[in-house]
Motif scaffolding. Structure first.
Motif, PDB file in Angstrom:
ATOM      1  N   VAL A   1       0.785  -1.228   0.072  1.00  0.00           N
ATOM      2  CA  VAL A   1       0.036  -0.079   0.013  1.00  0.00           C
ATOM      3  C   VAL A   1       0.805   1.197  -0.009  1.00  0.00           C
ATOM      4  N   PHE A   2       2.032   1.435   0.753  1.00  0.00           N
ATOM      5  CA  PHE A   2       2.767   2.497   0.882  1.00  0.00           C
ATOM      6  C   PHE A   2       3.395   2.691  -0.476  1.00  0.00           C
ATOM      7  N   ASP A   3       3.862   1.553  -1.313  1.00  0.00           N
ATOM      8  CA  ASP A   3       4.383   1.638  -2.526  1.00  0.00           C
ATOM      9  C   ASP A   3       3.537   2.329  -3.555  1.00  0.00           C
ATOM     10  N   HIS A   4       2.144   1.753  -3.496  1.00  0.00           N
ATOM     11  CA  HIS A   4       1.235   2.205  -4.376  1.00  0.00           C
ATOM     12  C   HIS A   4       1.055   3.706  -4.138  1.00  0.00           C
ATOM     13  N   LEU A   5       1.002   4.151  -2.858  1.00  0.00           N
ATOM     14  CA  LEU A   5       0.651   5.590  -2.560  1.00  0.00           C
ATOM     15  C   LEU A   5       2.093   6.136  -2.894  1.00  0.00           C
ATOM     16  N   GLY A   6       3.174   5.800  -3.285  1.00  0.00           N
ATOM     17  CA  GLY A   6       4.384   6.462  -3.674  1.00  0.00           C
ATOM     18  C   GLY A   6       5.244   6.855  -2.453  1.00  0.00           C
ATOM     19  N   TRP A   7       5.152   5.798  -1.452  1.00  0.00           N
ATOM     20  CA  TRP A   7       5.930   6.397   0.014  1.00  0.00           C
ATOM     21  C   TRP A   7       7.055   5.536  -0.118  1.00  0.00           C
ATOM     22  N   SER A   8       7.440   4.677  -1.001  1.00  0.00           N
ATOM     23  CA  SER A   8       8.700   4.009  -0.940  1.00  0.00           C
ATOM     24  C   SER A   8       9.919   4.985  -1.004  1.00  0.00           C
ATOM     25  N   GLU A   9      11.104   4.581  -0.490  1.00  0.00           N
ATOM     26  CA  GLU A   9      12.269   5.226  -0.845  1.00  0.00           C
ATOM     27  C   GLU A   9      13.353   4.216  -0.789  1.00  0.00           C
ATOM     28  N   MET A  10      13.458   3.929  -2.100  1.00  0.00           N
ATOM     29  CA  MET A  10      14.612   3.097  -2.595  1.00  0.00           C
ATOM     30  C   MET A  10      14.296   1.796  -1.664  1.00  0.00           C
ATOM     31  N   ILE A  11      15.369   1.319  -1.190  1.00  0.00           N
ATOM     32  CA  ILE A  11      15.330   0.026  -0.087  1.00  0.00           C
ATOM     33  C   ILE A  11      15.163   0.400   1.474  1.00  0.00           C
ATOM     34  N   TYR A  12      14.990   1.736   1.410  1.00  0.00           N
ATOM     35  CA  TYR A  12      15.014   2.226   2.773  1.00  0.00           C
ATOM     36  C   TYR A  12      13.725   2.563   3.349  1.00  0.00           C
ATOM     37  N   ASN A  13      13.719   2.990   4.798  1.00  0.00           N
ATOM     38  CA  ASN A  13      12.361   3.312   5.656  1.00  0.00           C
ATOM     39  C   ASN A  13      11.895   1.849   5.936  1.00  0.00           C
ATOM     40  N   HIS A  14      10.735   2.014   6.909  1.00  0.00           N
ATOM     41  CA  HIS A  14      10.454   0.732   7.723  1.00  0.00           C
ATOM     42  C   HIS A  14       8.818   1.033   8.194  1.00  0.00           C
ATOM     43  N   ILE A  15       8.399  -0.231   8.234  1.00  0.00           N
ATOM     44  CA  ILE A  15       7.067  -0.323   9.002  1.00  0.00           C
ATOM     45  C   ILE A  15       7.189  -1.530   9.839  1.00  0.00           C
ATOM     46  N   THR A  16       6.931  -1.620  11.074  1.00  0.00           N
ATOM     47  CA  THR A  16       7.240  -2.721  12.042  1.00  0.00           C
ATOM     48  C   THR A  16       5.999  -3.057  12.693  1.00  0.00           C
ATOM     49  N   LEU A  17       5.815  -4.353  12.907  1.00  0.00           N
ATOM     50  CA  LEU A  17       4.712  -4.716  13.614  1.00  0.00           C
ATOM     51  C   LEU A  17       4.924  -5.800  14.609  1.00  0.00           C
ATOM     52  N   LYS A  18       4.671  -5.745  15.915  1.00  0.00           N
ATOM     53  CA  LYS A  18       4.740  -6.800  16.872  1.00  0.00           C
ATOM     54  C   LYS A  18       4.032  -8.083  16.515  1.00  0.00           C
ATOM     55  N   VAL A  19       4.584  -9.173  16.969  1.00  0.00           N
ATOM     56  CA  VAL A  19       4.377 -10.435  16.731  1.00  0.00           C
ATOM     57  C   VAL A  19       3.226 -10.596  17.796  1.00  0.00           C
ATOM     58  N   PRO A  20       1.875 -11.126  17.510  1.00  0.00           N
ATOM     59  CA  PRO A  20       1.004 -11.404  18.376  1.00  0.00           C
ATOM     60  C   PRO A  20       1.381 -12.521  19.505  1.00  0.00           C
ATOM     61  N   GLY A  21       1.408 -12.133  20.614  1.00  0.00           N
ATOM     62  CA  GLY A  21       1.741 -13.001  21.739  1.00  0.00           C
ATOM     63  C   GLY A  21       3.229 -12.982  22.036  1.00  0.00           C
ATOM     64  N   GLU A  22       3.898 -12.103  21.370  1.00  0.00           N
ATOM     65  CA  GLU A  22       5.438 -12.183  21.692  1.00  0.00           C
ATOM     66  C   GLU A  22       5.727 -10.864  21.802  1.00  0.00           C
ATOM     67  N   ASP A  23       5.801 -10.266  22.939  1.00  0.00           N
ATOM     68  CA  ASP A  23       6.227  -8.795  23.351  1.00  0.00           C
ATOM     69  C   ASP A  23       7.236  -8.294  22.835  1.00  0.00           C
ATOM     70  N   HIS A  24       8.361  -9.180  22.841  1.00  0.00           N
ATOM     71  CA  HIS A  24       9.750  -8.839  22.565  1.00  0.00           C
ATOM     72  C   HIS A  24      10.206  -9.290  21.020  1.00  0.00           C
ATOM     73  N   ALA A  25       9.273  -9.475  20.093  1.00  0.00           N
ATOM     74  CA  ALA A  25       9.623  -9.874  18.936  1.00  0.00           C
ATOM     75  C   ALA A  25       8.955  -9.012  18.015  1.00  0.00           C
ATOM     76  N   PHE A  26       9.273  -8.544  16.967  1.00  0.00           N
ATOM     77  CA  PHE A  26       8.412  -7.714  15.713  1.00  0.00           C
ATOM     78  C   PHE A  26       9.129  -8.229  14.675  1.00  0.00           C
ATOM     79  N   LEU A  27       8.407  -7.666  13.087  1.00  0.00           N
ATOM     80  CA  LEU A  27       8.647  -7.888  11.952  1.00  0.00           C
ATOM     81  C   LEU A  27       8.886  -6.824  11.246  1.00  0.00           C
ATOM     82  N   ILE A  28       9.834  -6.882  10.531  1.00  0.00           N
ATOM     83  CA  ILE A  28      10.320  -5.602   9.833  1.00  0.00           C
ATOM     84  C   ILE A  28      10.699  -6.277   8.424  1.00  0.00           C
ATOM     85  N   ASN A  29      10.925  -5.182   7.402  1.00  0.00           N
ATOM     86  CA  ASN A  29      11.248  -5.382   6.122  1.00  0.00           C
ATOM     87  C   ASN A  29      12.617  -6.188   5.661  1.00  0.00           C
ATOM     88  N   PRO A  30      12.912  -6.901   4.901  1.00  0.00           N
ATOM     89  CA  PRO A  30      14.384  -7.320   4.749  1.00  0.00           C
ATOM     90  C   PRO A  30      15.008  -6.276   3.931  1.00  0.00           C
TER      91      PRO A  30
END
Length: 253
Positions: free
Chosen positions: A28-57
């Protein structure tokens, strides 16, 4: 949001659903023109794991992110799993300090959009001169630019400057939007981005009209009456996912 594929045997359904939601957000961010080459980030906590989150490669464009190639890391930056992709330290340091210290923040979005960087580089920052800007009057924190965010010791100042707010303009740098859910963070980022775009256009024409604090207070009081049921941003994000699905559904893999 519909789930198009079953979770791999290596993870539970809740993590797979979170991966699909986050992968959709990158598209969605890419569709809206918010990509920045291979940089920038959206992170999301893993449900049930307070000390783990997901990030882009690190190394992939937003348009290449899929549920399966998101990287799972712990709060100290260690990869949890056998992902072949590295993680951008500039993204980890900033996001990890917020995930560690703010239990109510489950999703964090950071971009370098032209409008967001422009307003963050302007003395006075965001001004109450348009509809969307009035959403955020008195609700945005600011953090002075200290260079690329790769040093752990900057984290204490980031958290201190954020305070009890959940929207941040990194001066000379860009937007950080936080939410209790990914759709909430999305609609906050979208609205702030629109506010910045409109401010950029308005200031290019001359002296803007400033909305009074009294009207801003009424506007913020009544905003909830213009929201669709389902939680902040839920309908908005779902609509954008349907839009990107018409182009490419590979993010679901």
């Amino acid at each position: 949001m519909a789930t198009a594929a079953v979770a791999p045997r290596t993870m539970n359904d809740a993590e797979w659903e979170a991966r699909q939601q986050l992968a959709a957000a990158y598209r969605v961010f890419d569709h809206l023109g918010w990509s920045e080459m291979i940089y920038n980030h959206i992170t999301l906590k893993v449900p049930g794991e307070d000390h783990a989150f997901l990030i882009n490669p690190f190394g992939l464009h937003f348009s290449e992110v899929k549920a399966s190639n998101l990287v799972k890391i712990d709060i100290d930056g260690n990869k949890l799993g056998d992902s072949p992709y590295p993680v951008n330290r500039a993204g980890f340091v900033q996001h990890a300090v917020f995930h560690r210290n703010l239990p109510d923040v489950h999703c964090i979005m950071h971009t370098h959009t032209t409008a967001g960087m422009a307003v963050s580089s302007l003395e006075g920052g965001l001004q109450p001169i348009n509809f969307y800007a009035c959403n955020f009057a008195g609700q945005i924190a600011y953090h002075d630019f200290e260079g690329v965010t790769v040093r752990d010791e900057e984290g204490e100042r980031l958290v201190a400057n954020l305070g009890d707010k959940r929207m941040l303009l990194l001066r000379n740098h860009g937007i950080v939007a936080m939410g209790r859910t990914l759709p909430e963070a999305f609609i906050k980022h979208w609205s702030l981005q629109r506010a910045c775009e409109i401010q950029l256009a308005t200031l290019s024409m001359g002296k803007p009209l400033t909305v009074s604090p009294e009207v801003v207070a009424v506007h913020q009081r009544d905003l909830h009456m213009a929201q669709v049921p389902g939680g902040p941003g839920a309908a908005d994000f779902a609509a954008m996912v349907r839009l990107v699905d018409r182009v490419d559904t590979s993010w679901r893999e």
